[in-house]
Structure formats: C-alpha cells, structure tokens
Design an enzyme around this catalytic site. Structure first.
Site, PDB file in Angstrom:
ATOM      1  N   HIS A  98       2.870  15.067   0.337  1.00 11.37           N
ATOM      2  CA  HIS A  98       2.399  13.869  -0.045  1.00 11.37           C
ATOM      3  C   HIS A  98       1.533  13.397   0.898  1.00 11.37           C
ATOM      4  O   HIS A  98       1.756  13.754   2.234  1.00 11.37           O
ATOM      5  CB  HIS A  98       3.603  12.921  -0.033  1.00 11.37           C
ATOM      6  CG  HIS A  98       4.702  13.459  -0.949  1.00 11.37           C
ATOM      7  ND1 HIS A  98       4.746  13.570  -2.404  1.00 11.37           N
ATOM      8  CD2 HIS A  98       6.009  13.894  -0.761  1.00 11.37           C
ATOM      9  CE1 HIS A  98       5.524  14.079  -3.058  1.00 11.37           C
ATOM     10  NE2 HIS A  98       6.648  14.086  -2.091  1.00 11.37           N
ATOM     11  N   GLU A 116       9.673  10.253   2.988  1.00 16.24           N
ATOM     12  CA  GLU A 116      10.787  10.514   2.212  1.00 16.24           C
ATOM     13  C   GLU A 116      11.632  11.160   3.373  1.00 16.24           C
ATOM     14  O   GLU A 116      11.644  11.632   4.129  1.00 16.24           O
ATOM     15  CB  GLU A 116      10.836  11.093   0.964  1.00 16.24           C
ATOM     16  CG  GLU A 116      10.220  12.497   1.074  1.00 16.24           C
ATOM     17  CD  GLU A 116      10.050  13.267  -0.270  1.00 16.24           C
ATOM     18  OE1 GLU A 116      10.725  13.760  -0.895  1.00 16.24           O
ATOM     19  OE2 GLU A 116       9.038  12.749  -0.742  1.00 16.24           O
ATOM     20  N   HIS A 173       6.975  20.843   1.213  1.00 15.51           N
ATOM     21  CA  HIS A 173       8.445  20.787   0.918  1.00 15.51           C
ATOM     22  C   HIS A 173       8.708  21.122  -0.506  1.00 15.51           C
ATOM     23  O   HIS A 173       7.870  21.111  -1.228  1.00 15.51           O
ATOM     24  CB  HIS A 173       8.902  19.674   1.436  1.00 15.51           C
ATOM     25  CG  HIS A 173       8.453  18.248   0.626  1.00 15.51           C
ATOM     26  ND1 HIS A 173       7.249  17.675   0.751  1.00 15.51           N
ATOM     27  CD2 HIS A 173       9.055  17.905  -0.649  1.00 15.51           C
ATOM     28  CE1 HIS A 173       6.981  16.615  -0.157  1.00 15.51           C
ATOM     29  NE2 HIS A 173       8.221  16.703  -0.982  1.00 15.51           N
ATOM     30  N   ARG A 193       0.829  18.990  -6.037  1.00 11.96           N
ATOM     31  CA  ARG A 193       1.533  20.344  -6.064  1.00 11.96           C
ATOM     32  C   ARG A 193       0.533  21.619  -5.417  1.00 11.96           C
ATOM     33  O   ARG A 193      -0.699  21.581  -5.562  1.00 11.96           O
ATOM     34  CB  ARG A 193       1.498  20.698  -7.357  1.00 11.96           C
ATOM     35  CG  ARG A 193       2.670  19.717  -8.530  1.00 11.96           C
ATOM     36  CD  ARG A 193       2.988  20.326  -9.676  1.00 11.96           C
ATOM     37  NE  ARG A 193       3.466  19.472 -10.346  1.00 11.96           N
ATOM     38  CZ  ARG A 193       2.871  18.648 -11.431  1.00 11.96           C
ATOM     39  NH1 ARG A 193       1.707  18.799 -11.409  1.00 11.96           N
ATOM     40  NH2 ARG A 193       3.573  17.580 -12.109  1.00 11.96           N
TER      41      ARG A 193
END
Length: 318
Positions: A98, A116, A173, A193
């Site tokens: 991200h 996150e 991740h 992705r």
C-alpha cells in the site's frame, strides 16, 4: 449531549479468497460462501457502516462524521480516518503493498494511503504470513519478479492466535490461508498487487497486477518496525496497548468481571472478539456480544464494562 455507544451494522465483501468463518465463528448473515471481509467500523464510500441505535439510527457513519463532529472530539478532516475489518482468509490473499498518503493523494486522488495492523483471532496450525522480502535494491526486486523467483523474494513468517503484526505503508505483505484477523487501518481501499499465485476468478480471468506502482511505493530493502506493547490492569480489565503510531493507537482488552470509570478522551472504536457483557455510560447500560462493533463517542467521558469478553479497541492518534 449524546451519551451512549454507537452500534454499527457491518458491511460484507465477497472475495476470491474468502470463506464462511464470518458466519461460522461470529454468526454474521454473510452474502456468500466466499465472504472474505467484514467492514465492522467503516465510513469509506466503498462500504459505509450504518448506525443501529440512538438518535442517529439509520444514518451512515460518514454522515455522522460530517454532521456531528462533536461526537469525534471535533477532529478535523473531510474523511473519517480509520477502518476496522475482520478478514477470513480461506486461501492466500494476494501479495500486495500500500502507498503512503502523498502517493495516494497524487496518483490515486485518494485522501489516505494505507498503514494497517493485524490481530490474529485464529489460524490453522502452521499458518504463515508474507511479511517483507529479501531484495536489497529495486533492480533486484524487479529482476526477481520478472524471473518469478517468489520463494526467494518473499519473506514468510509463522503465526499463532493472539499475534499482533504492524504493517506500515510500503510493506510487502499477504495474509496466508487458514487465518482470521482483525485489521485496523487507515480508511483507504488502495491496494497494489505484486503476485496472485496465477489464480483465476470464476470468469477464468487473472486479477490485475500493479508491478510498477508496487516497486515505486515498496520499502526496499525491507525493515521490520520497532514497537513494544505495554500492559496494565484496571479492575477486571486487562489492557494491552499493542501499538501507538502516527495514525492509530490499538489496544487488546480482556474483561473478566467489572471495570469502572474508564476514561475516554478521544473516541474509541471497539470490536468484540469473544464473550458478552454490558457497557454503562451516563445514559444507562447497553449489552454487547461477540461480533458487535461500536464507537464510544468523545461525549462519553467515562464508562464502565461488565462481563467476560475480549476486544480490540482503537482510536486515531492525530
């Protein structure tokens, strides 16, 4: 003065990697046998939660944020800052990354990037995550991607229930198969992705990859974040501060009995992982159970909890 917790109706997302544990474990009425995500506390336009109780019943969380900012300590900004999810990964999620706020704003016209963190609710024995990579430079990363050297590139980490994982923006991740997590994140849906195991959707199509953007935003070389949980106890409530960083502060609470006069200086996002009980504020008592998501607004300065339950709670750090 608004003096009660704000209970929310979750939004569910069908995912190629999803399953049925959101129904089987939490009792949610899921829309499909491949339901991967429960957006429990969300004001994001792709899935805003609806308020279930009180004077604002029927309003979305985004509407409450826009019209009743006093419930959120008067925090500035056009967009509610956080998003809380429960994810059921029946199979592997794609390997992804991200962006930070600047990149998301400039390249995607989105208000937030995405940092996150994950609390592992449950996982199968031997479950693992992709967390980071072994490339030392962007050119090496690109070469390993081009050559399909995924086993050499990706760093895998074993997990068990109760683990906590911090995933700052730029971290390569992926959540592995057989894992259920609660995710606290910036309110963003921007995902790049890197690798999707060459799998196809029900139409026979592979999902889009974003190699260029991934390399631009990825942390290369990878570095683990340094943080240290802090624990204390108040009456019957064991409180573990899992992390405090620039976007959010996240806690694990374990309630066994009663905890009175708990202070709330910001506004708290609360998800019930297990058990049941009551939360009492100046307006009276409200019951909660496993799978409930609610916000304790900043107008509730003190509250008490009674019961036997575990929670993840969080608030914006800014």
């Amino acid at each position: 003065m608004y003096a009660e917790p704000i209970f929310l109706q979750p939004v569910f997302k069908d995912r190629i990697w999803g399953g049925t544990k959101l129904r089987d474990v939490f009792g949610y009425d899921i829309p499909s046998e491949t339901t991967g995500e429960c957006w429990g506390i969300s004001a994001h336009p792709n899935g805003p939660s609806t308020i279930l109780n009180g004077p604002l019943q029927g309003m979305t969380l985004d509407e409450a944020w826009q019209k009743h900012r006093g419930l959120f300590a008067g925090q500035e900004g056009n967009d509610f800052p956080l998003l809380v999810k429960i994810l059921d990964a029946k199979t592997n999620l794609s390997v992804q990354v991200h962006p930070d706020d600047d990149y998301a704003q400039q390249e995607e016209d989105e208000p937030f990037g995405k940092t996150e963190c994950w609390y592992v609710i449950d996982c199968e024995e031997g479950a693992e995550l992709v967390y980071g990579h072994h490339a030392k430079s962007k050119s090496e990363f690109q070469r390993m991607v081009d050559d399909g050297e995924w086993d050499k590139l990706l760093r895998k980490v074993k997990i068990q229930p109760g683990d906590f994982v911090y995933v700052p923006n730029g971290t390569i991740h992926a959540i592995g198969a057989g894992t259920m997590i609660l995710e606290t994140q910036q309110s963003s849906d921007v995902t790049y992705r890197v690798y999707d195991y060459d799998r196809k959707d029900d139409q026979g199509n592979t999902r889009e990859l974003h190699i260029k953007q991934s390399i631009e935003v990825a942390m290369i070389p990878h570095q683990d974040a340094d943080f240290q949980p802090v624990e204390h106890k108040q009456d019957g409530l064991e409180i573990q501060k899992l992390i405090k960083e620039s976007y959010f502060t996240v806690y694990h609470w374990n309630l066994n009995g009663k905890a009175e006069n708990l202070e709330n200086s910001m506004y708290l996002l609360v998800s019930v992982l297990d058990g049941e009980g009551e939360i009492e504020t100046q307006s009276g008592a409200s019951s909660f159970k496993k799978g409930d998501h609610f916000i304790i607004p900043s107008t509730v300065k003190k509250f008490s909890l009674t019961g036997k339950a575990s929670f993840i709670a969080s608030h914006s750090t800014k």
